[in-house]
Design a protein around this motif. Sequence first.
Motif, mmCIF file in Angstrom:
data_model
loop_
_atom_site.group_PDB
_atom_site.id
_atom_site.type_symbol
_atom_site.label_atom_id
_atom_site.label_comp_id
_atom_site.label_asym_id
_atom_site.label_seq_id
_atom_site.Cartn_x
_atom_site.Cartn_y
_atom_site.Cartn_z
ATOM 1 N N GLY A 27 0.958 -0.766 0.356
ATOM 2 C CA GLY A 27 0.313 0.127 -0.047
ATOM 3 C C GLY A 27 1.188 1.552 0.715
ATOM 4 O O GLY A 27 0.191 1.781 -0.832
ATOM 5 N N THR A 28 1.825 1.367 1.096
ATOM 6 C CA THR A 28 2.868 2.528 0.649
ATOM 7 C C THR A 28 3.586 2.571 -0.598
ATOM 8 O O THR A 28 3.083 3.294 -0.483
ATOM 9 N N ALA A 29 3.495 1.816 -0.952
ATOM 10 C CA ALA A 29 4.192 1.719 -2.504
ATOM 11 C C ALA A 29 3.044 2.462 -3.494
ATOM 12 O O ALA A 29 3.455 3.242 -4.225
ATOM 13 N N LEU A 30 2.343 1.815 -3.559
ATOM 14 C CA LEU A 30 1.231 2.657 -4.193
ATOM 15 C C LEU A 30 0.915 4.184 -3.903
ATOM 16 O O LEU A 30 0.341 4.490 -5.043
ATOM 17 N N VAL B 288 2.317 7.757 -18.666
ATOM 18 C CA VAL B 288 0.903 7.043 -19.964
ATOM 19 C C VAL B 288 1.436 5.818 -19.563
ATOM 20 O O VAL B 288 0.173 5.045 -20.241
ATOM 21 N N VAL B 289 2.391 5.689 -19.814
ATOM 22 C CA VAL B 289 3.029 4.411 -19.334
ATOM 23 C C VAL B 289 3.440 3.211 -18.414
ATOM 24 O O VAL B 289 3.307 2.794 -18.201
ATOM 25 N N VAL B 290 4.189 4.350 -17.888
ATOM 26 C CA VAL B 290 4.969 3.165 -16.917
ATOM 27 C C VAL B 290 4.530 3.276 -15.226
ATOM 28 O O VAL B 290 4.120 2.299 -14.853
ATOM 29 N N LEU B 291 3.996 4.520 -15.338
ATOM 30 C CA LEU B 291 3.396 4.479 -14.093
ATOM 31 C C LEU B 291 2.068 3.292 -13.502
ATOM 32 O O LEU B 291 1.867 2.864 -13.129
ATOM 33 N N PRO B 292 1.245 3.952 -14.298
ATOM 34 C CA PRO B 292 0.013 3.382 -15.183
ATOM 35 C C PRO B 292 0.401 1.609 -14.685
ATOM 36 O O PRO B 292 -0.537 0.658 -13.971
ATOM 37 N N THR B 293 1.300 1.126 -15.461
ATOM 38 C CA THR B 293 1.526 -0.452 -15.935
ATOM 39 C C THR B 293 1.480 -0.676 -14.284
ATOM 40 O O THR B 293 1.047 -1.568 -13.929
ATOM 41 N N VAL B 294 2.455 -0.328 -13.796
ATOM 42 C CA VAL B 294 3.437 -0.633 -12.552
ATOM 43 C C VAL B 294 1.603 -0.294 -11.596
ATOM 44 O O VAL B 294 1.760 -1.495 -10.275
ATOM 45 N N THR C 250 -1.177 -0.948 -11.893
ATOM 46 C CA THR C 250 -2.138 -1.263 -12.181
ATOM 47 C C THR C 250 -2.039 -2.675 -11.177
ATOM 48 O O THR C 250 -2.401 -4.091 -10.739
ATOM 49 N N LEU C 251 -0.347 -3.562 -11.936
ATOM 50 C CA LEU C 251 -0.361 -4.782 -10.999
ATOM 51 C C LEU C 251 -0.107 -4.700 -10.000
ATOM 52 O O LEU C 251 -0.530 -6.128 -9.212
ATOM 53 N N ILE D 226 -1.549 -2.514 -7.946
ATOM 54 C CA ILE D 226 -2.647 -2.570 -6.848
ATOM 55 C C ILE D 226 -3.946 -4.181 -7.396
ATOM 56 O O ILE D 226 -4.274 -5.077 -6.158
ATOM 57 N N GLY D 227 -3.541 -4.608 -8.384
ATOM 58 C CA GLY D 227 -3.485 -6.720 -8.515
ATOM 59 C C GLY D 227 -3.025 -7.636 -7.505
ATOM 60 O O GLY D 227 -3.375 -8.242 -6.833
ATOM 61 N N LEU D 228 -1.668 -6.627 -7.236
ATOM 62 C CA LEU D 228 -1.125 -7.642 -5.920
ATOM 63 C C LEU D 228 -2.103 -7.181 -4.187
ATOM 64 O O LEU D 228 -2.380 -8.378 -3.748
ATOM 65 N N HIS D 229 -1.884 -6.143 -4.007
ATOM 66 C CA HIS D 229 -2.685 -5.331 -3.232
ATOM 67 C C HIS D 229 -4.397 -6.666 -2.998
ATOM 68 O O HIS D 229 -4.106 -7.045 -1.726
ATOM 69 N N PHE D 230 -5.295 -6.270 -4.007
ATOM 70 C CA PHE D 230 -6.463 -7.386 -3.793
ATOM 71 C C PHE D 230 -6.393 -9.086 -3.475
ATOM 72 O O PHE D 230 -7.356 -9.485 -2.824
ATOM 73 N N TRP D 231 -5.297 -9.359 -4.062
ATOM 74 C CA TRP D 231 -4.969 -10.860 -4.608
ATOM 75 C C TRP D 231 -4.130 -11.159 -2.674
ATOM 76 O O TRP D 231 -4.904 -12.111 -2.136
ATOM 77 N N ARG D 232 -3.799 -10.236 -2.227
ATOM 78 C CA ARG D 232 -3.471 -9.976 -0.637
ATOM 79 C C ARG D 232 -4.070 -9.731 -0.026
ATOM 80 O O ARG D 232 -4.297 -10.517 1.249
#
Lengths: 164, 176, 261
Positions: free
Chosen positions: C162-165, C229-235, C237-238, C240-246
């Motif tokens: 979360g802090t990374a997000l 537009v590319v790097v940060l949104p991709t990171v 998204t990944l 947030i996926g990790l966050h939810f899975w956890r």
Amino acid sequence: MGDHELNPERAKKTEERSRRNFIAIITAVVFGVTAAAMGLFNLIFMRPRVTYGSPAKVRVGRPDSYSPGSQLELPENRIVVRRQGDKFAAISTVCTHLGCTVNASDIGFACPCHGSVYDVRGDVMGGPAPKSLSWFRVSLAPNGELEVDKNQVVDPDTYLEVKV
Amino acid sequence: MSDEFDRPEHDRFPSGSSGKTYGLMCTVDADAPAVEAKPEKSVQSWPAAFIRELLLFIVVVLVLSLIALYFDAPLEEPANALHPPNPAKAPWYFLGLQEMVGYDAFWGGIGIPGILAGLAMLAPYLERKKGGEGVWFHSSRILPNLIFITLFVTLGVLTVIGTLFRGQNWAFIVPW
Amino acid sequence: MSVDKVKLPADADAGKGGLIGTLKAMPKRVYHSVFRFRPLPKTHMERSQAVAANFFLHIHSAKTTERALKFRTTLGLGLISLYLFIILVVSGVFLMFYYVPSPDAAYDRMLDLRGAVFFGTFLRNLHRWSAHAMVAVVFAHMVRVFLTGAHKAPREFNWVVGTALALMTLLLSFTGYLLPWDQLAYWAIVVGTAIAGYAPVIGEDLRFILLGDYTVGGEALLRFYVLHVVVLPTVLTLGIGLHFWRIRKDGGLARPDTDEE
Ligand code: HEM
Ligand code: FES
């Protein structure tokens, strides 16, 4: 786990395990080194070799276009050129706090952003600026114009003598 | 379509010899964290959770659309490297930082923010005592909550000062 | 029974009725090939399957505790963060169709959005205000997690994620701030990146790499654009996926062991 020596079956297994450990460590090291190298390459890649911004060396006109005892602000180069007698110097107008352009006056420099104040020499008189303003090397270009190299910072009060 | 779904389970979900739809998700060699020791009041996620989530989504989209309809995003003069505005301000969420930078560039901009970020990351490892999970302002966690709130409010106050109380030359002003 | 012998739902009428039959069976077959559950599942079993069999729904478990559904447990802040991120991605992609990351063109494109693009002003407003809101809401979410003690074991790592997000959200917003290339944008980035220059040892290099130059100019605009537009949104998204899975692997939302409250 103390019975390895007594149990040949176990000892064999342990040996096998340590060989596997060894292979795992080698693999980890190889991967680690590769990853580190790629990280380094990425950094080098991101660090441009040439820049497209304003050039560091700028020509600022012939010496006789300045009158003695005056200074001229060159906003697009973010310097002032100062003439005293037959000596010339260039001082940065980039505030050492956070990079705003300071305004030059007869009594020194003042920054509009967070209120840093410098004296005529560029030394900090007040405000959050941590360092005095830089002085740049001035030289005479072959065509007779003064040339300021913003990559070469010199000591304050370093002047270039020119026969005008 | 309903006729299809009225047929037996294993006919409709051909996912293996047993016809079951779940596979092994994970094995644990310790306490399984997801297994509750006590019966819990729970409801089907469909529809209870999804309805709420959908509603919240609609509310968020609506509220932001209304804001976007009535308030225009700022656009100032074109960028001009020769004329810094006075005062030149960072985005609001960095104005707390900018305020601290006005006192000391290194400590305000790098030192203190770095320490705060580090503390934030390590918070759950620093606060080891069990208890109070999932409860607002639990009585066993007064001290950690107090520290956290103090730091957050301090940053908030600095942000407000930087945003509203700083004028020309970063001098202190009163906005009214 | 081996897999190939299993009868698919639509197999029942397979091959019957020639062309007409094929066409008649088509809608059903298509539906079944996409969804494995009936449109509005009714029984508990069906509802559980509906959750498990849908890619977008299966981040949930089949059942949710009543506690987690109460508004006051979460104040909805995590979800609002997600929704704002979704709004930002969608409106951002639309803006990309008209934006040019160059010092000569960027500002004119902002003016075009106002005057020459259908719904351009609305899009820009929506993107801008959502970005501000996301920063605020993500931090509010962080406050709620801490004050409910939800960062404690076994959820420590999800707090770190979360802090990374949160940091990523700040960077995303900051890189976007430069793109309109107006006075507000330009000087905010001059001042902001100058702060990076104060980092010991690496500060100057860091700033140079970030800006691609010694000053904020065309290179910085291009770099910030790519990051934004590319790097940060991709990171993100990944992440947030990790966050939810956890959240699921940590056993759902934090709750007390006993029924105290
Ligand atoms: C992009 C930003 C983020 C998104 C989209 C997001 C999303 C979510 C969602 C949807 C939940 C479920 C519960 C709720 O709605 O509160 C959640 C829980 C959680 N979040 Fe985040 N979050 C974000 C940032 C953060 C940050 C900055 C932190 C803390 C530093 C954090 C730590 C946690 C923790 C520990 C939980 C579990 C809470 C519990 O078990 O009650 N998240 N997050
Ligand atoms: S940039 Fe000059 S005082 Fe801050």
